[in-house]
Write an enzyme that holds these catalytic residues in place. Sequence first.
Site, PDB file in Angstrom:
ATOM      1  N   GLY A   8       0.129  13.096   7.581  1.00 35.23           N
ATOM      2  CA  GLY A   8       0.315  11.803   6.936  1.00 35.23           C
ATOM      3  C   GLY A   8       1.776  11.529   6.665  1.00 35.23           C
ATOM      4  CG  HIS A   9       2.935   7.564   6.725  1.00 35.31           C
ATOM      5  ND1 HIS A   9       1.607   7.373   7.054  1.00 35.31           N
ATOM      6  CD2 HIS A   9       3.669   6.902   7.657  1.00 35.31           C
ATOM      7  CE1 HIS A   9       1.547   6.611   8.132  1.00 35.31           C
ATOM      8  NE2 HIS A   9       2.780   6.315   8.519  1.00 35.31           N
ATOM      9  N   GLY A  10       5.351  10.729   4.782  1.00 43.18           N
ATOM     10  CA  GLY A  10       6.088  11.393   3.707  1.00 43.18           C
ATOM     11  C   GLY A  10       5.621  12.824   3.548  1.00 43.18           C
ATOM     12  CG  ASP A  66      -1.276   9.005   5.719  1.00 44.54           C
ATOM     13  OD1 ASP A  66      -1.473   8.837   6.934  1.00 44.54           O
ATOM     14  OD2 ASP A  66      -0.161   8.818   5.198  1.00 44.54           O
TER      15      ASP A  66
END
Length: 144
Positions: A8-10, A66
């Site tokens: 997922g992001h981050g 995510d």
Amino acid sequence: MLGVVITGHGGFASGLLQAVEQVIGPQMQCVAVDFPEGMCTETLKKALEAACCQCDQGEGLVFLTDLLGGSPFRQAAQMALNHPAYQVITGTNMQMAAEMMLERDGMTATEFRDMALECGHRGLTSLWHEQQRERQASQGIDGI
């Protein structure tokens, strides 16, 4: 055992895996692949491929992502299209991830996918709904 790659992001993936392991303990055949700002999708793809090699021991693999349509989801989807024993789940939450890690032994990726969706839906609720459910249970009323 079914392999799991969280992405997922981050710092979503590493944060989720850390939280899951805090609650249920260390997880074998499970890797987190973050997609921080500035990482290109080709680097993400290579990191996901490496994670698959590490986690898939021949019984299949599930990607927990995510956000539907995001780069981590799209890269995982491309990989799953080429591997019939891979599944991609998106909208992953802590409830679903923790419960499914405990249930995954002996499951196929398809069984995991279907159970994870049910579990994720159960985990998405509100205080008000839970209070109503408890009130109805104490009164012997089924359903909301």
